[in-house]
Scaffold this active site. Structure first.
Site, PDB file in Angstrom:
ATOM      1  N   GLY A   1     -20.429   7.325   4.064  1.00 57.82           N
ATOM      2  CA  GLY A   1     -19.520   7.718   2.980  1.00 57.82           C
ATOM      3  C   GLY A   1     -20.122   7.392   1.633  1.00 57.82           C
ATOM      4  O   GLY A   1     -20.322   6.220   1.293  1.00 57.82           O
ATOM      5  N   VAL A   2     -20.462   8.450   0.887  1.00 54.01           N
ATOM      6  CA  VAL A   2     -21.058   8.221  -0.441  1.00 54.01           C
ATOM      7  C   VAL A   2     -20.121   8.789  -1.512  1.00 54.01           C
ATOM      8  O   VAL A   2     -20.490   9.604  -2.328  1.00 54.01           O
ATOM      9  CB  VAL A   2     -22.489   8.799  -0.550  1.00 54.01           C
ATOM     10  CG1 VAL A   2     -23.457   7.916   0.211  1.00 54.01           C
ATOM     11  CG2 VAL A   2     -22.563  10.238  -0.023  1.00 54.01           C
ATOM     12  N   GLY A   3     -18.867   8.317  -1.442  1.00 57.24           N
ATOM     13  CA  GLY A   3     -17.872   8.672  -2.454  1.00 57.24           C
ATOM     14  C   GLY A   3     -17.974   7.713  -3.618  1.00 57.24           C
ATOM     15  O   GLY A   3     -19.086   7.334  -4.036  1.00 57.24           O
ATOM     16  N   ASN A   4     -16.835   7.298  -4.152  1.00 59.10           N
ATOM     17  CA  ASN A   4     -16.834   6.425  -5.336  1.00 59.10           C
ATOM     18  C   ASN A   4     -17.618   5.136  -5.108  1.00 59.10           C
ATOM     19  O   ASN A   4     -18.531   4.811  -5.865  1.00 59.10           O
ATOM     20  CB  ASN A   4     -15.390   6.061  -5.708  1.00 59.10           C
ATOM     21  CG  ASN A   4     -14.637   7.262  -6.235  1.00 59.10           C
ATOM     22  OD1 ASN A   4     -15.200   8.091  -6.938  1.00 59.10           O
ATOM     23  ND2 ASN A   4     -13.368   7.365  -5.881  1.00 59.10           N
ATOM     24  N   VAL A   5     -17.257   4.406  -4.060  1.00 60.11           N
ATOM     25  CA  VAL A   5     -17.912   3.110  -3.826  1.00 60.11           C
ATOM     26  C   VAL A   5     -19.318   3.302  -3.261  1.00 60.11           C
ATOM     27  O   VAL A   5     -20.275   2.661  -3.715  1.00 60.11           O
ATOM     28  CB  VAL A   5     -17.079   2.228  -2.857  1.00 60.11           C
ATOM     29  CG1 VAL A   5     -17.773   0.894  -2.616  1.00 60.11           C
ATOM     30  CG2 VAL A   5     -15.680   2.008  -3.395  1.00 60.11           C
TER      31      VAL A   5
ATOM     32  N   LYS B   1       0.852  -1.186   0.000  1.00 63.38           N
ATOM     33  CA  LYS B   1       0.000   0.000   0.000  1.00 63.38           C
ATOM     34  C   LYS B   1       0.887   1.235   0.000  1.00 63.38           C
ATOM     35  O   LYS B   1       1.977   1.223   0.583  1.00 63.38           O
ATOM     36  CB  LYS B   1      -0.886   0.009   1.261  1.00 63.38           C
ATOM     37  CG  LYS B   1      -2.058   0.934   1.182  1.00 63.38           C
ATOM     38  CD  LYS B   1      -3.266   0.290   0.535  1.00 63.38           C
ATOM     39  CE  LYS B   1      -4.425   1.247   0.392  1.00 63.38           C
ATOM     40  NZ  LYS B   1      -5.611   0.609  -0.189  1.00 63.38           N
TER      41      LYS B   1
HETATM   42  P1  NAD Z   1     -13.885   8.041  -1.662  1.00 60.88           P
HETATM   43  O1  NAD Z   1     -12.832   8.950  -1.174  1.00 60.88           O
HETATM   44  O2  NAD Z   1     -14.381   8.202  -3.047  1.00 60.88           O
HETATM   45  O3  NAD Z   1     -15.154   8.066  -0.692  1.00 60.88           O
HETATM   46  C1  NAD Z   1     -15.050   8.098   0.693  1.00 60.88           C
HETATM   47  C2  NAD Z   1     -16.162   9.019   1.186  1.00 60.88           C
HETATM   48  O4  NAD Z   1     -16.225   8.956   2.602  1.00 60.88           O
HETATM   49  C3  NAD Z   1     -15.952  10.492   0.791  1.00 60.88           C
HETATM   50  O5  NAD Z   1     -17.121  10.998   0.201  1.00 60.88           O
HETATM   51  C4  NAD Z   1     -15.644  11.147   2.128  1.00 60.88           C
HETATM   52  O6  NAD Z   1     -16.064  12.493   2.182  1.00 60.88           O
HETATM   53  C5  NAD Z   1     -16.444  10.277   3.069  1.00 60.88           C
HETATM   54  N1  NAD Z   1     -16.060  10.378   4.479  1.00 60.88           N
HETATM   55  C6  NAD Z   1     -14.828  10.534   5.026  1.00 60.88           C
HETATM   56  N2  NAD Z   1     -14.915  10.580   6.365  1.00 60.88           N
HETATM   57  C7  NAD Z   1     -16.243  10.433   6.670  1.00 60.88           C
HETATM   58  C8  NAD Z   1     -16.976  10.383   7.879  1.00 60.88           C
HETATM   59  N3  NAD Z   1     -16.384  10.494   9.080  1.00 60.88           N
HETATM   60  N4  NAD Z   1     -18.316  10.206   7.818  1.00 60.88           N
HETATM   61  C9  NAD Z   1     -18.938  10.096   6.636  1.00 60.88           C
HETATM   62  N5  NAD Z   1     -18.292  10.145   5.456  1.00 60.88           N
HETATM   63  C10 NAD Z   1     -16.968  10.312   5.473  1.00 60.88           C
HETATM   64  O7  NAD Z   1     -13.308   6.557  -1.441  1.00 60.88           O
HETATM   65  P2  NAD Z   1     -13.858   5.200  -2.066  1.00 60.88           P
HETATM   66  O8  NAD Z   1     -13.000   4.841  -3.212  1.00 60.88           O
HETATM   67  O9  NAD Z   1     -15.323   5.264  -2.223  1.00 60.88           O
HETATM   68  O10 NAD Z   1     -13.498   4.169  -0.898  1.00 60.88           O
HETATM   69  C11 NAD Z   1     -14.277   4.105   0.287  1.00 60.88           C
HETATM   70  C12 NAD Z   1     -13.670   3.075   1.242  1.00 60.88           C
HETATM   71  O11 NAD Z   1     -13.642   1.794   0.616  1.00 60.88           O
HETATM   72  C13 NAD Z   1     -12.219   3.362   1.654  1.00 60.88           C
HETATM   73  O12 NAD Z   1     -12.001   2.901   2.958  1.00 60.88           O
HETATM   74  C14 NAD Z   1     -11.411   2.518   0.687  1.00 60.88           C
HETATM   75  O13 NAD Z   1     -10.138   2.179   1.198  1.00 60.88           O
HETATM   76  C15 NAD Z   1     -12.306   1.308   0.577  1.00 60.88           C
HETATM   77  N6  NAD Z   1     -12.124   0.559  -0.655  1.00 60.88           N
HETATM   78  C16 NAD Z   1     -12.296   1.178  -1.863  1.00 60.88           C
HETATM   79  C17 NAD Z   1     -12.134   0.433  -3.025  1.00 60.88           C
HETATM   80  C18 NAD Z   1     -12.366   1.051  -4.376  1.00 60.88           C
HETATM   81  O14 NAD Z   1     -12.501   0.309  -5.360  1.00 60.88           O
HETATM   82  N7  NAD Z   1     -12.445   2.359  -4.498  1.00 60.88           N
HETATM   83  C19 NAD Z   1     -11.787  -0.917  -2.964  1.00 60.88           C
HETATM   84  C20 NAD Z   1     -11.650  -1.517  -1.704  1.00 60.88           C
HETATM   85  C21 NAD Z   1     -11.806  -0.767  -0.552  1.00 60.88           C
END
Ligand code: NAD
Length: 352
Positions: free
Chosen positions: A181-185, A80
């Site tokens: 958390g409503v980001g990418n995933v 990582k």
């Molecule tokens: P992202 O950055 O697109 O989304 C994360 C979201 O969480 C953001 O919108 C952020 O503002 C929000 N956030 C942060 N702190 C918060 C809190 N205290 N309360 C509420 N919301 C909060 O990231 P992602 O790519 O969607 O990944 C989300 C999680 O899944 C991470 O832990 C990442 O390591 C894990 N993950 C992602 C992938 C992937 O394919 N992207 C794969 C495996 C694991």
């Protein structure tokens, strides 16, 4: 404190500290294990309180990647990267190229991809200077591209498996799900959950992300400090890790915890705390492997989206086995998954 005495140091093969004068880049690449193949794991860019916290994150996340890749049956070890987001090192193409040069210097022992705080465009900058990167825009029906939709698919299928095991049915019609958390995933996951009839509660600290989801789906917004303790059936953590602790677990009301975030449990003991409260926990690195499965198919080439989806569909099968073993033995699900992963890595070492 040296890295070797660090509480999260777990016989990592190497830990690299990177500094680039021109861009101000400060990054850490932790290679936990290359026993099964090149150490693969995303690159996270985050505003850490200090560099010690960044190191802790890199050490924990890289070990998690070893376990995730092993249980997913991939020919990847675990690694990582974390980039320290600071005012003196703003996001730029040059910054990601400097990071890419550091990845290149490791000669393929570490393969990077995007994670929290990074985008496909950032990985394109990395790709300009190294081939040891995956998760780039794809062409046609070949495997690859943004891993988030595949991660969300795996989490969705895992949520259904967990619902069946704990709530008695895999139908999500009218089931209340809280998504942190409503980001990418999180966004992709909410789309799938909504389509399946679930009632959604969401929280995020990013207003744009909240506005984006509210304009598309009927969601109830909850304060980020309250979401974990909402009166719901299922909690899907999709933000950051370390959220399930001795302080938070007693207040959780959900019967199932199943989400994408890495390192949801603050300590291994917290898995036991959840089991004691009869909360079914889907081990994070088992349920969130969809993205890395996609990355592996892209990196090793010659694959299709169809094959990736077929592999992601095996995630609930693995979870079913873990849930069944936990039911029989009383052992927490996270401990069963860890043992499974360690066995796979050890077996590969004995083959050498
Ligand atoms: P992202 O950055 O697109 O989304 C994360 C979201 O969480 C953001 O919108 C952020 O503002 C929000 N956030 C942060 N702190 C918060 C809190 N205290 N309360 C509420 N919301 C909060 O990231 P992602 O790519 O969607 O990944 C989300 C999680 O899944 C991470 O832990 C990442 O390591 C894990 N993950 C992602 C992938 C992937 O394919 N992207 C794969 C495996 C694991």
């Amino acid at each position: 404190m040296s890295v070797f005495e660090h509480p999260e140091f777990d016989q990592h093969e190497s830990v690299h500290f990177i500094h680039d004068t021109d861009t101000g880049l400060q990054a850490i690449i932790a290679i936990h294990s290359t026993a099964l193949g090149p150490a693969a794991g995303g690159c996270r860019r985050w505003q850490y309180v200090d560099s010690a916290t960044a190191l802790t994150d890199a050490l924990r996340l890289s070990r998690g990647m070893t376990y995730k890749n092993a249980v997913a049956g991939l020919k990847f070890g675990g690694g990582k990267a974390v980039i320290l987001a600071t005012d003196t090192a703003p996001k730029s193409e040059a910054l990601f190229q400097a990071f890419g040069r550091a990845v290149e210097s490791l000669g393929g022992r570490y393969v990077t991809a995007e994670d929290v705080g990074c985008t496909v465009a950032d990985m394109r900058s990395v790709r300009e200077v190294t081939s040891y990167v995956s998760g780039l825009p794809k062409s046609g029906a070949s495997a690859g591209g943004d891993p988030s939709p595949l991660t969300a698919l795996g989490v969705f299928l895992g949520i259904r498996a967990a619902a069946k095991a704990r709530l008695g049915s895999d139908s999500l019609q009218d089931v209340r799900v809280a998504v942190q958390g409503v980001g990418n995933v999180g966004l992709h996951l909410c789309r799938l959950l909504h389509k399946a009839g679930a009632k959604l509660l969401v929280a995020d600290v990013n207003r744009e992300h909240l506005a984006r989801i509210a304009s598309e789906l009927p969601v109830t917004q909850v304060a980020p400090t309250e979401l974990l303790f909402s009166d719901v059936d299922i909690l899907a953590p999709c933000a950051l890790g370390n959220i399930l602790t001795s302080q938070t677990i007693p207040k959780v009301r959900a019967k199932v915890i199943a989400g994408a975030a890495n390192n949801q449990l603050a300590t291994e003991q917290d898995g036991r705390r959840l089991a004691a409260r009869d909360i079914l926990y889907a081990p994070d690195y088992v349920i969130n492997a969809g993205g890395i499965i996609n990355v592996a198919h892209e990196y090793f080439g010659n694959s299709s989206e169809e094959k990736v989806i077929a592999e992601v569909e095996r995630i609930p099968v693995r979870l079913d086995a873990i849930f069944a073993e936990s039911r029989q033995s009383g052992e927490p699900t996270n401990s069963i998954a860890d043992r499974m992963a360690r066995r796979i890595v050890a077996a590969s070492k004995h083959k050498d």
